[in-house]
Design an enzyme around this catalytic site. Structure first.
Site, PDB file in Angstrom:
ATOM      1  N   SER A   1       1.053  -1.032   0.018  1.00  0.00           N
ATOM      2  CA  SER A   1      -0.048   0.036  -0.125  1.00  0.00           C
ATOM      3  C   SER A   1       0.816   1.206  -0.026  1.00  0.00           C
ATOM      4  O   SER A   1       1.828   1.280   0.621  1.00  0.00           O
ATOM      5  CB  SER A   1      -0.869   0.025   1.093  1.00  0.00           C
ATOM      6  OG  SER A   1      -1.565   1.321   1.354  1.00  0.00           O
TER       7      SER A   1
ATOM      8  N   TYR B   1      -3.980   3.226  12.372  1.00  0.00           N
ATOM      9  CA  TYR B   1      -4.083   1.782  11.951  1.00  0.00           C
ATOM     10  C   TYR B   1      -2.703   1.179  11.728  1.00  0.00           C
ATOM     11  O   TYR B   1      -2.104   0.741  10.662  1.00  0.00           O
ATOM     12  CB  TYR B   1      -4.888   1.424  10.728  1.00  0.00           C
ATOM     13  CG  TYR B   1      -4.760   2.196   9.428  1.00  0.00           C
ATOM     14  CD1 TYR B   1      -4.004   3.135   9.464  1.00  0.00           C
ATOM     15  CD2 TYR B   1      -5.531   1.678   8.362  1.00  0.00           C
ATOM     16  CE1 TYR B   1      -3.736   3.609   7.946  1.00  0.00           C
ATOM     17  CE2 TYR B   1      -5.477   2.302   6.988  1.00  0.00           C
ATOM     18  CZ  TYR B   1      -4.701   3.165   6.656  1.00  0.00           C
ATOM     19  OH  TYR B   1      -4.507   3.635   5.610  1.00  0.00           O
TER      20      TYR B   1
END
Ligand SMILES: NC(=O)c1ccc[n+]([C@@H]2O[C@H](COP(=O)([O-])OP(=O)(O)OC[C@H]3O[C@@H](n4cnc5c(N)ncnc54)[C@H](O)[C@@H]3O)[C@@H](O)[C@H]2O)c1
Length: 252
Positions: A145, A155
């Site tokens: 990502s 996160y």
């Protein structure tokens, strides 16, 4: 002639979101697609859609965090198609993530996410690459990502897992080059799919858009060109690399 004619491609987590678009588009390019999805109903639904378009596909209920399950999926793929040319490690704990300060992430949550997002990639590579070695050829595409370039709060387990995929890609590429096996990573930017999620608020989405060179939301189809390239013969001399596909949000 299609670009992936008669290639056998395993796509993990292909039951929804970006993975199902990978499955559809690889199928359109002639690949025989193994939909390796933990949610059997979603995996079957994607396979049925591909079948209805005349594409050859097999849904195998698979939990990538379980070695038994991964092994059984690879055996099922071999029984059906006799070879494996492409592995797309796309499955991840993602749309269900609840954003929270890192001290509030429980050890169990941390471990469960790592078990899928990192160990799952390791396990799929562990059981697929021996098949590719016998074929003296193969393409592994790991989905990381773009979040790793800038970091993002709330996160930490996810950001850490996606950074791990880049290290895994580089280390593994060094081990399997002698068998003509390519291992590369794609880092998608924030992608809008049919699946609602809490990781990007509307305000954050607007702010992200302003930072891009191409000021429109990213959709799964934007990733297909890089995926096809890395899956096809055109990328034969490229390994251990990362292709960032995010409309010019990060520059790597
Ligand atoms: N959507 C984005 O903005 C974005 C951005 C960067 C990277 N990514 C990455 O792209 C990939 C796909 O993203 P998405 O938005 O489609 O995610 P998603 O959460 O919508 O879909 C993930 C899929 O993986 C499956 N899955 C979860 N655990 C599994 C397991 N143990 N075994 C097998 N399958 C399992 C889910 O059931 C689901 O079908 C992920 O790796 C994600 O981290 C997504």
């Amino acid at each position: 002639m299609h670009r992936l004619q008669d290639k056998v491609a395993i796509i993990t987590g292909a039951g929804q979101g970006i993975g199902q678009v990978y499955a559809e588009r690889m199928g359109e390019e002639g690949a025989k697609v193994v939909v390796a999805e933990v949610n059997p109903a979603r995996g079957e639904a994607v396979a049925e859609r591909l079948h209805s378009r005349g594409q050859d596909t097999l849904a195998v209920a698979t939990d990538v965090s379980s070695e038994e399950s991964v092994k059984a999926m690879v055996e099922a793929a071999l029984r059906e198609y006799g070879r494996i040319d492409i592995l797309v490690n796309n499955a991840a704990i993602f749309h269900t993530i609840k954003m929270k300060p890192f001290e509030e992430i429980s050890l169990l949550e941390w471990q469960q996410l790592m078990a899928v997002n990192v160990t799952g990639v390791f396990l799929c590579c562990k059981w697929v690459i021996p098949v590719m070695k016998k074929q003296n050829r193969g393409k592994v595409i790991n989905i990381s990502s773009g979040v790793v370039f800038g970091g993002r709060p709330f996160y930490l387990h996810y950001v850490t897992s996606k950074a791990g995929i880049i290290g895994l890609t580089r280390g593994l590429a060094r081990e399997v080059g002698d068998w003509n096996i390519n291992v590369n990573t794609i880092t998608p930017g924030p992608v809008v799919t049919e699946v609602p999620r809490e990781t990007v608020s509307p305000e954050q989405a607007k702010a992200l858009l302003a930072q891009k060179c191409f000021k429109r939301a990213q959709v799964p189809a934007d990733l297909v060109g890089a995926l096809m390239f890395l899956a096809s013969d055109e990328s034969d001399y490229i390994t251990g690399q990362l292709i960032n596909v995010d409309g010019g949000l990060a520059m790597h």
